[in-house]
Design a protein around this motif. Structure first.
Motif, short mmCIF file in Angstrom:
data_model
loop_
_atom_site.label_atom_id
_atom_site.label_comp_id
_atom_site.label_asym_id
_atom_site.label_seq_id
_atom_site.Cartn_x
_atom_site.Cartn_y
_atom_site.Cartn_z
N GLN A 58 5.16 14.13 9.53
CA GLN A 58 4.72 12.94 10.25
C GLN A 58 3.21 12.74 10.09
O GLN A 58 2.75 11.61 9.94
CB GLN A 58 5.11 13.03 11.72
N ASP A 59 2.45 13.83 10.09
CA ASP A 59 1.00 13.72 9.86
C ASP A 59 0.71 13.14 8.48
O ASP A 59 -0.18 12.30 8.32
CB ASP A 59 0.33 15.09 9.99
N SER A 62 1.56 9.49 8.47
CA SER A 62 0.50 8.76 9.17
C SER A 62 -0.70 8.55 8.26
O SER A 62 -1.29 7.47 8.23
CB SER A 62 0.06 9.51 10.43
N GLU A 63 -1.07 9.58 7.52
CA GLU A 63 -2.20 9.47 6.59
C GLU A 63 -1.90 8.43 5.51
O GLU A 63 -2.76 7.62 5.17
CB GLU A 63 -2.48 10.84 5.95
N MET A 65 0.03 5.91 5.82
CA MET A 65 0.04 4.60 6.46
C MET A 65 -1.38 4.08 6.70
O MET A 65 -1.66 2.91 6.43
CB MET A 65 0.83 4.65 7.77
N VAL A 66 -2.28 4.91 7.19
CA VAL A 66 -3.63 4.43 7.53
C VAL A 66 -4.48 4.19 6.29
O VAL A 66 -5.42 3.39 6.34
CB VAL A 66 -4.38 5.36 8.52
N TYR A 80 4.40 0.30 3.78
CA TYR A 80 4.01 0.66 5.15
C TYR A 80 5.24 0.73 6.05
O TYR A 80 5.41 1.68 6.83
CB TYR A 80 3.01 -0.36 5.69
N TYR A 83 7.20 3.89 5.27
CA TYR A 83 6.56 5.07 5.87
C TYR A 83 6.83 5.11 7.37
O TYR A 83 7.14 6.17 7.93
CB TYR A 83 5.05 5.06 5.64
N ASP A 84 6.71 3.96 8.03
CA ASP A 84 6.95 3.89 9.47
C ASP A 84 8.40 4.24 9.80
O ASP A 84 8.67 4.97 10.75
CB ASP A 84 6.60 2.49 9.98
N TYR A 87 8.81 7.99 9.45
CA TYR A 87 8.16 8.64 10.57
C TYR A 87 9.08 8.64 11.80
O TYR A 87 9.35 9.68 12.39
CB TYR A 87 6.84 7.92 10.89
N ARG A 88 9.57 7.45 12.14
CA ARG A 88 10.44 7.33 13.32
C ARG A 88 11.77 8.05 13.11
O ARG A 88 12.34 8.61 14.04
CB ARG A 88 10.63 5.87 13.69
#
Length: 138
Positions: A58-59, A62-63, A65-66, A80, A83-84, A87-88
């Motif tokens: 997940q980290d 997140s990287e 995604m940002v 994006y 990736y989201d 993550y979920r």
């Protein structure tokens, strides 16, 4: 922040000098490794290990995604969203202790990784041809 361990200093220098393309590939490889380690922990009923490894994935997501430039168009926006979703999906996999859900994320990550590697190879080949004056398609 000073790095006292020579190996850590070497690793930090290696990461800082990598191309963006190789960094993304490393992130995909790391995410895949941690997903697989999470699966292995799940088989052993080591739920702390599952949570730790999925948290690391997940980290990484997140990287990704940002750092994604979503202003470049639909492909970036869809990436994006993917990736989201992953993550979920991993959050739910961790809550439900679902190996199936982790495997679904592994499949998606593997496809993205392989596609990224191929795109990078094509880009580098094209870039090389351009630098040496080859304008032919091949």
């Amino acid at each position: 922040m000073a790095v006292n361990n020579p190996y850590q200093a070497y690793q930090q220098n290696q990461v800082q000098t990598l191309s963006q393309e190789k960094l993304v590939l490393m992130l995909y490889d790391g995410a895949l490794r941690f997903c697989r380690q999470g699966l292995a922990a799940m088989e052993k009923k080591d739920y702390a290990g599952v949570s730790n490894n999925l948290g690391r994935v997940q980290d990484i997501l997140s990287e990704l995604m940002v750092t994604l430039n979503r202003d470049v168009g639909e492909i970036a926006e869809n990436l994006y969203k993917l990736y989201d979703f992953m993550y979920r999906h991993l959050v739910q996999a961790n809550v439900k202790k679902s190996a199936t859900m982790i495997n679904e994320v592994i499949d998606l990550l593997q496809q993205l990784r392989d596609t990224w590697e191929e795109a990078t190879r094509i880009y580098q080949t094209h870039d090389y041809r351009t630098r040496i004056g080859m304008n032919w398609q091949g």
